[in-house]
Design a protein around this motif. Structure first.
Motif, PDB file in Angstrom:
ATOM      1  N   GLN A 178       9.677   4.340  -6.798  1.00  8.88           N
ATOM      2  CA  GLN A 178      10.705   4.181  -5.823  1.00  8.88           C
ATOM      3  C   GLN A 178      10.719   3.833  -4.441  1.00  8.88           C
ATOM      4  O   GLN A 178      11.245   3.102  -3.611  1.00  8.88           O
ATOM      5  N   ILE A 179       9.299   3.992  -3.955  1.00  7.76           N
ATOM      6  CA  ILE A 179       8.944   3.535  -2.573  1.00  7.76           C
ATOM      7  C   ILE A 179       8.507   2.127  -2.597  1.00  7.76           C
ATOM      8  O   ILE A 179       8.166   1.468  -1.597  1.00  7.76           O
ATOM      9  N   ASN A 180       8.283   1.385  -3.864  1.00 10.54           N
ATOM     10  CA  ASN A 180       7.690  -0.057  -3.765  1.00 10.54           C
ATOM     11  C   ASN A 180       8.782  -0.765  -3.341  1.00 10.54           C
ATOM     12  O   ASN A 180       9.880  -0.768  -3.470  1.00 10.54           O
ATOM     13  N   GLU A 181       8.239  -1.889  -2.494  1.00 11.54           N
ATOM     14  CA  GLU A 181       9.346  -2.650  -1.539  1.00 11.54           C
ATOM     15  C   GLU A 181       9.880  -3.681  -2.432  1.00 11.54           C
ATOM     16  O   GLU A 181      11.154  -4.136  -1.952  1.00 11.54           O
ATOM     17  N   VAL A 182       9.231  -4.098  -3.561  1.00 15.99           N
ATOM     18  CA  VAL A 182       9.739  -5.193  -4.397  1.00 15.99           C
ATOM     19  C   VAL A 182       9.672  -5.235  -5.731  1.00 15.99           C
ATOM     20  O   VAL A 182       9.938  -5.975  -6.740  1.00 15.99           O
ATOM     21  N   ASP A 183      10.018  -3.809  -6.271  1.00 12.88           N
ATOM     22  CA  ASP A 183       9.878  -3.405  -7.577  1.00 12.88           C
ATOM     23  C   ASP A 183       9.083  -4.132  -8.439  1.00 12.88           C
ATOM     24  O   ASP A 183       9.081  -4.580  -9.716  1.00 12.88           O
ATOM     25  N   CYS A 184       7.587  -4.187  -7.989  1.00  9.56           N
ATOM     26  CA  CYS A 184       6.661  -4.666  -8.879  1.00  9.56           C
ATOM     27  C   CYS A 184       5.958  -3.740 -10.243  1.00  9.56           C
ATOM     28  O   CYS A 184       5.633  -4.387 -10.854  1.00  9.56           O
ATOM     29  N   ILE A 185       6.356  -2.435  -9.760  1.00 12.78           N
ATOM     30  CA  ILE A 185       5.953  -1.533 -10.833  1.00 12.78           C
ATOM     31  C   ILE A 185       7.035  -1.444 -11.829  1.00 12.78           C
ATOM     32  O   ILE A 185       8.176  -1.260 -11.493  1.00 12.78           O
ATOM     33  N   GLY A 202       0.947  -0.948   0.140  1.00 14.25           N
ATOM     34  CA  GLY A 202       0.002   0.066   0.056  1.00 14.25           C
ATOM     35  C   GLY A 202       0.872   1.106  -0.090  1.00 14.25           C
ATOM     36  O   GLY A 202       0.259   2.483   0.177  1.00 14.25           O
ATOM     37  N   VAL A 203       2.075   0.985  -0.184  1.00 18.69           N
ATOM     38  CA  VAL A 203       2.981   2.448  -0.066  1.00 18.69           C
ATOM     39  C   VAL A 203       2.660   3.269  -1.194  1.00 18.69           C
ATOM     40  O   VAL A 203       2.854   4.715  -1.038  1.00 18.69           O
ATOM     41  N   TRP A 204       2.107   2.861  -2.293  1.00 20.22           N
ATOM     42  CA  TRP A 204       1.700   3.827  -3.306  1.00 20.22           C
ATOM     43  C   TRP A 204       0.570   4.471  -3.098  1.00 20.22           C
ATOM     44  O   TRP A 204       0.205   5.728  -3.864  1.00 20.22           O
ATOM     45  N   GLU A 205      -0.508   4.096  -2.056  1.00 22.40           N
ATOM     46  CA  GLU A 205      -1.730   4.928  -2.106  1.00 22.40           C
ATOM     47  C   GLU A 205      -1.355   6.599  -1.746  1.00 22.40           C
ATOM     48  O   GLU A 205      -2.449   7.268  -2.104  1.00 22.40           O
ATOM     49  N   ASP A 206      -0.445   6.981  -0.980  1.00 23.97           N
ATOM     50  CA  ASP A 206      -0.238   8.300  -0.972  1.00 23.97           C
ATOM     51  C   ASP A 206       0.262   9.156  -2.049  1.00 23.97           C
ATOM     52  O   ASP A 206       0.181  10.242  -2.121  1.00 23.97           O
ATOM     53  N   VAL A 207       0.760   8.373  -3.055  1.00 22.14           N
ATOM     54  CA  VAL A 207       1.226   9.087  -4.153  1.00 22.14           C
ATOM     55  C   VAL A 207       0.677   8.823  -5.614  1.00 22.14           C
ATOM     56  O   VAL A 207       0.713   9.858  -6.469  1.00 22.14           O
ATOM     57  N   ALA A 208       0.096   7.650  -5.676  1.00 23.29           N
ATOM     58  CA  ALA A 208      -0.231   7.465  -7.073  1.00 23.29           C
ATOM     59  C   ALA A 208      -1.783   6.576  -6.829  1.00 23.29           C
ATOM     60  O   ALA A 208      -2.130   5.804  -7.784  1.00 23.29           O
ATOM     61  N   GLU A 238       3.525  15.742 -14.386  1.00 26.01           N
ATOM     62  CA  GLU A 238       3.190  15.628 -12.901  1.00 26.01           C
ATOM     63  C   GLU A 238       2.791  14.202 -12.664  1.00 26.01           C
ATOM     64  O   GLU A 238       3.391  13.614 -11.507  1.00 26.01           O
ATOM     65  N   GLU A 239       1.987  13.525 -13.167  1.00 26.84           N
ATOM     66  CA  GLU A 239       1.559  12.235 -13.013  1.00 26.84           C
ATOM     67  C   GLU A 239       2.687  11.164 -13.007  1.00 26.84           C
ATOM     68  O   GLU A 239       2.935  10.362 -12.617  1.00 26.84           O
ATOM     69  N   PHE A 240       3.490  11.578 -14.206  1.00 25.89           N
ATOM     70  CA  PHE A 240       4.713  10.542 -14.458  1.00 25.89           C
ATOM     71  C   PHE A 240       5.582  10.636 -13.141  1.00 25.89           C
ATOM     72  O   PHE A 240       6.249   9.524 -12.746  1.00 25.89           O
ATOM     73  N   GLY A 241       5.746  11.947 -12.650  1.00 27.92           N
ATOM     74  CA  GLY A 241       6.363  12.042 -11.332  1.00 27.92           C
ATOM     75  C   GLY A 241       6.064  11.218 -10.263  1.00 27.92           C
ATOM     76  O   GLY A 241       6.884  10.809  -9.580  1.00 27.92           O
ATOM     77  N   ARG A 242       4.591  11.319 -10.254  1.00 31.27           N
ATOM     78  CA  ARG A 242       4.227  10.511  -8.774  1.00 31.27           C
ATOM     79  C   ARG A 242       4.312   9.103  -9.061  1.00 31.27           C
ATOM     80  O   ARG A 242       4.482   8.198  -8.175  1.00 31.27           O
ATOM     81  N   MET A 243       4.300   8.623 -10.554  1.00 27.94           N
ATOM     82  CA  MET A 243       4.290   6.990 -10.724  1.00 27.94           C
ATOM     83  C   MET A 243       5.803   6.671 -10.240  1.00 27.94           C
ATOM     84  O   MET A 243       6.131   5.634 -10.001  1.00 27.94           O
ATOM     85  N   VAL A 244       6.921   7.735 -11.056  1.00 28.45           N
ATOM     86  CA  VAL A 244       8.158   7.277 -10.276  1.00 28.45           C
ATOM     87  C   VAL A 244       8.375   7.132  -9.054  1.00 28.45           C
ATOM     88  O   VAL A 244       9.244   6.518  -8.358  1.00 28.45           O
ATOM     89  N   GLU A 245       7.780   8.183  -8.132  1.00 28.11           N
ATOM     90  CA  GLU A 245       7.785   7.977  -6.634  1.00 28.11           C
ATOM     91  C   GLU A 245       7.263   6.679  -6.282  1.00 28.11           C
ATOM     92  O   GLU A 245       7.752   6.190  -5.329  1.00 28.11           O
ATOM     93  N   TYR A 299      -2.782  -3.004  -9.040  1.00 29.85           N
ATOM     94  CA  TYR A 299      -2.753  -2.821 -10.473  1.00 29.85           C
ATOM     95  C   TYR A 299      -2.611  -1.538 -11.040  1.00 29.85           C
ATOM     96  O   TYR A 299      -3.079  -0.577 -10.251  1.00 29.85           O
ATOM     97  N   ILE A 300      -2.232  -1.287 -12.017  1.00 32.84           N
ATOM     98  CA  ILE A 300      -2.365   0.160 -12.654  1.00 32.84           C
ATOM     99  C   ILE A 300      -3.653   0.315 -13.287  1.00 32.84           C
ATOM    100  O   ILE A 300      -4.071  -0.430 -14.380  1.00 32.84           O
ATOM    101  N   SER A 301      -4.424   1.178 -12.943  1.00 33.87           N
ATOM    102  CA  SER A 301      -5.776   1.401 -13.069  1.00 33.87           C
ATOM    103  C   SER A 301      -5.788   2.534 -14.079  1.00 33.87           C
ATOM    104  O   SER A 301      -6.974   2.638 -14.987  1.00 33.87           O
ATOM    105  N   ARG A 302      -4.959   3.327 -14.424  1.00 32.82           N
ATOM    106  CA  ARG A 302      -4.987   4.438 -15.150  1.00 32.82           C
ATOM    107  C   ARG A 302      -3.544   4.923 -15.408  1.00 32.82           C
ATOM    108  O   ARG A 302      -2.745   5.027 -14.467  1.00 32.82           O
ATOM    109  N   GLN A 303      -2.935   4.984 -16.701  1.00 32.07           N
ATOM    110  CA  GLN A 303      -1.694   5.433 -17.153  1.00 32.07           C
ATOM    111  C   GLN A 303      -1.399   6.873 -16.618  1.00 32.07           C
ATOM    112  O   GLN A 303      -2.337   7.753 -17.093  1.00 32.07           O
ATOM    113  N   PRO A 304      -0.384   7.323 -16.437  1.00 36.41           N
ATOM    114  CA  PRO A 304       0.007   8.932 -16.435  1.00 36.41           C
ATOM    115  C   PRO A 304       0.051   9.332 -17.673  1.00 36.41           C
ATOM    116  O   PRO A 304       0.466   8.725 -18.667  1.00 36.41           O
ATOM    117  N   GLN A 305      -0.604  10.483 -17.591  1.00 34.34           N
ATOM    118  CA  GLN A 305      -0.694  11.427 -18.655  1.00 34.34           C
ATOM    119  C   GLN A 305       0.120  12.719 -18.932  1.00 34.34           C
ATOM    120  O   GLN A 305       0.518  13.198 -19.971  1.00 34.34           O
TER     121      GLN A 305
END
Length: 95
Positions: free
Chosen positions: A63-70, A23-29, A53-60, A44-50
Motif C-alpha cells: 500500500q505504501i509502495n510508490e510505484v506498485d512494484c510489489i 525504502g518505504v517498506w523498511e519500517d513494515v517489512a 501477521e506477516e501477510f498484513g505487513r506485506m500488504v502494508e 527484492y522479496i528475501s523471505r515470503q510471509p508465512q
C-alpha cells in the motif's frame, strides 16, 4: 515486467527494474524484503510471509509502495480476497 531474479520463490515479488530506492517498506517489512547488495537501488522479496501477521505487513508495504512494484501471484485465496478488499487488485497477477 517480470520478477527481479533475486526474489525468493513464492507468491510475492518485486518487479525487475521497478524499485526506485524509496525504502518505504523498511519500517513494515524489513524482515521480508532486502536491498540487493550489488545494486542498492533495487529491493527484492528475501523471505515470503508465512503468517497472517506477516501477510498484513506485506500488504502494508504494498500500500505504501510508490510505484506498485510489489506484486503477488498464486497466493492463498483468503489472502487474495484481502488484497482485493484493500484495493490492491491491480497488483495481483492474473491466474
Amino acid at each position: 515486467m517480470p520478477p527481479h531474479p533475486a526474489n525468493v520463490p513464492g507468491s510475492f515479488y518485486v518487479e525487475n527494474g521497478c524499485c526506485l530506492f524509496c525504502g518505504v517498506w523498511e519500517d513494515v517489512a524489513s524482515d521480508m524484503m532486502s536491498w540487493l547488495g550489488d545494486d542498492p537501488g533495487h529491493c527484492y522479496i528475501s523471505r515470503q510471509p508465512q503468517t497472517d501477521e506477516e501477510f498484513g505487513r506485506m500488504v502494508e508495504a504494498m500500500q505504501i509502495n510508490e510505484v506498485d512494484c510489489i506484486r503477488v501471484r498464486h497466493c492463498k485465496s483468503a489472502w487474495k480476497d484481502e488484497l482485493i478488499r484493500q484495493g490492491l487488485v491491480d497488483q495481483i497477477d492474473p491466474e
